[in-house]
Design a protein around this motif. Structure first.
Motif, PDB file in Angstrom:
ATOM      1  N   ILE A  58     -20.677  -4.937   4.853  1.00 25.98           N
ATOM      2  CA  ILE A  58     -21.386  -5.487   6.001  1.00 25.98           C
ATOM      3  C   ILE A  58     -20.574  -6.642   6.568  1.00 25.98           C
ATOM      4  O   ILE A  58     -20.121  -7.522   5.820  1.00 25.98           O
ATOM      5  CB  ILE A  58     -22.796  -5.983   5.611  1.00 25.98           C
ATOM      6  CG1 ILE A  58     -23.667  -4.819   5.139  1.00 25.98           C
ATOM      7  CG2 ILE A  58     -23.460  -6.688   6.784  1.00 25.98           C
ATOM      8  CD1 ILE A  58     -25.055  -5.233   4.692  1.00 25.98           C
TER       9      ILE A  58
ATOM     10  N   PRO B 284     -22.900  -2.553   9.509  1.00 25.18           N
ATOM     11  CA  PRO B 284     -22.513  -1.874   8.273  1.00 25.18           C
ATOM     12  C   PRO B 284     -21.325  -0.947   8.475  1.00 25.18           C
ATOM     13  O   PRO B 284     -21.039  -0.478   9.574  1.00 25.18           O
ATOM     14  CB  PRO B 284     -23.776  -1.078   7.918  1.00 25.18           C
ATOM     15  CG  PRO B 284     -24.386  -0.762   9.253  1.00 25.18           C
ATOM     16  CD  PRO B 284     -24.086  -1.942  10.129  1.00 25.18           C
TER      17      PRO B 284
ATOM     18  N   ASN C 225     -22.034   4.060   7.521  1.00 22.70           N
ATOM     19  CA  ASN C 225     -22.743   3.445   6.411  1.00 22.70           C
ATOM     20  C   ASN C 225     -23.354   4.546   5.565  1.00 22.70           C
ATOM     21  O   ASN C 225     -24.475   4.978   5.796  1.00 22.70           O
ATOM     22  CB  ASN C 225     -23.828   2.490   6.926  1.00 22.70           C
ATOM     23  CG  ASN C 225     -24.595   1.823   5.805  1.00 22.70           C
ATOM     24  OD1 ASN C 225     -24.165   1.843   4.663  1.00 22.70           O
ATOM     25  ND2 ASN C 225     -25.727   1.244   6.143  1.00 22.70           N
TER      26      ASN C 225
END
Length: 446
Positions: A154, A159, A230
């Motif tokens: 992050i 992300p 992510n």
């Protein structure tokens, strides 16, 4: 062997940047495309669409004396089987302690602005055992010996993810191929660094990708690949952030860490990698995701419950971690080192369970063991059981006898605390009274 065959094997190795073997006995398959034109497989019946940027050729690539034309994309498949272990004699450069040192180096090389969210150790850039595999007969045995690591990142609330692979290669550095790199840098010691910034689309979802490959004089090959995907995010709508968490310079700094090279010895005092753990069969969807504050609270409760116990452990009892591929279950495995009780103490806490019903001795499925369950005034159920196993690790070896004691506490809320102790005879597991006192410790609610 021809240059074309060399390039084919190089692309196989690069594929390990984004393929991590999660279990034994699985087939890894896919389509690798070098980027020759706008690669699309949507016309093939039954195949999902996959698109990469159009590649221009001829083209000049900074740092490359010559540039070879893009090669055709190739399908690949391999069978991965057998027990995975860090102690593989085929790869003497790699070990559990080497994996731990490499992981610490990568984590330490991350910029201050980049963090790893709360995930299990396996998802925290932990270098995994080198997998065994079976490959096509026309590919020589130089694809193996690759350890990989992965983890979500992050940066500024955006992300992404980082994938790495490290291997020892006894072959020439791959040539510059159009569509496979944007630039090449050769350092004074002969190290070659290839950088690439690109994208791909799969089923209409575009993934941004940035990578650096390092080829070192001692035979180390390192690939680091950061994307805006992510993979730890359960919500498909937030899977692609549009921002890659690492720059090319930051990826280069990671690749150049000397701890990642196969010839770098492991520093003394390096701890072993954390032991991964599962947590049973509870529901993954039960309850919100845990935070670091939740984990700190639970570990503090366990440390307090263990205070003044005259039993030595390999690490603090408050060493809970997220269970594999879960965000709301925790577990741990701790070695008991007190003479006479040597073994393993395991604890897990998770939700999604149902309190066992009152056993009916007239029911055909009645189990005497269930009748030993204790029903506490708050409605929770405390169960205990024991088990014995006897097995040889290898054919012809003497059998190893192991005894275990298991305690579970299930609350009406569905939270279950499991505590077990297992020892190889003649050592004895920890007493039930101790296991029950841990399971019933106040404050272990999720």
């Amino acid at each position: 062997m021809s240059d074309g065959a060399d390039r084919r094997k190089d692309r196989w190795t690069t594929a390990l940047v984004v393929v991590s073997i999660m279990a034994c006995g699985v087939i890894v398959a896919g389509l690798l495309d070098s980027g020759s034109g706008t690669a699309t497989v949507e016309d093939a019946a039954g195949l999902p669409s996959y698109v990469t940027p159009t590649v221009e050729y001829p083209v000049d690539i900074p740092g490359c004396a010559t540039v070879e034309p893009p090669s055709e994309g190739e399908a690949f498949a391999m069978w991965v089987g057998g027990e995975q272990s860090y102690d593989n004699p085929r790869y003497p450069w790699f070990s559990a302690l080497k994996a731990s040192a490499m992981t610490a180096a990568v984590q330490g090389a991350l910029p201050e602005a980049v963090e790893i969210p709360l995930v299990s150790p396996t998802e925290s850039l932990l270098f995994e055992p080198i997998p065994e595999y079976e490959q096509p007969p026309d590919v020589e045995d130089d694809f193996g010996g690759v350890t990989s690591a992965r983890g979500p990142l992050i940066r500024d609330s955006s992300p992404g993810s980082l994938w790495l692979s490290v291997s020892k290669a006894d072959r020439p550095i791959p040539p510059c191929v159009a569509g496979e790199l944007d630039s090449r840098t050769t350092l004074p010691d002969g190290t070659v660094l290839d950088a690439d910034d690109t994208w791909s689309e799969y089923e209409g979802h575009r993934t941004l990708s940035r990578s650096v490959a390092g080829y070192f004089p001692d035979g180390t090959w390192i690939h680091a690949n950061a994307t805006d995907e992510n993979f730890a995010e359960a919500d498909p709508g937030n899977k692609y952030s549009g921002t890659i968490p690492l720059t090319l310079d930051e990826l280069t700094a990671i690749v150049l860490r000397p701890e990642l090279r196969v010839s770098t010895p492991v520093p003394s005092g390096t701890p072993p990698p954390p032991t991964s753990c599962g947590s049973g069969i509870g529901s993954e969807d039960d309850g919100p995701a845990l935070t670091r504050a939740d984990l700190d609270r639970l570990n503090a409760v366990l440390d307090g419950a263990w205070r003044d116990r005259n039993i030595a452990l390999s690490k603090p009892l408050g060493s809970l971690q997220l269970a594999e591929y879960s965000d709301n279950a925790v577990c741990e495995s701790v070695d008991v080192t007190t003479p006479g009780s040597e073994g393993t103490l395991r604890i897990s806490i998770e939700g999604g369970y149902t309190v066992p019903p009152e056993p009916d001795k007239y029911d055909p499925s009645y189990e005497p063991q269930a009748a030993k369950a204790t029903r506490l005034p708050d409605g929770s159920v405390l169960e205990r059981r024991e088990g014995y196993t006897s097995a040889a690790s290898d054919p012809g070896e003497p059998a190893v006898d192991e005894a275990g004691r298991y305690v579970t506490l299930t609350w009406p809320s569905g939270i279950r605390v499991s505590v077990s102790s297992a020892s190889t005879l003649p050592a004895t597991p920890l007493p039930y009274e101790l296991l029950e006192s841990l399971a019933t410790t106040p404050g272990l609610e999720l």
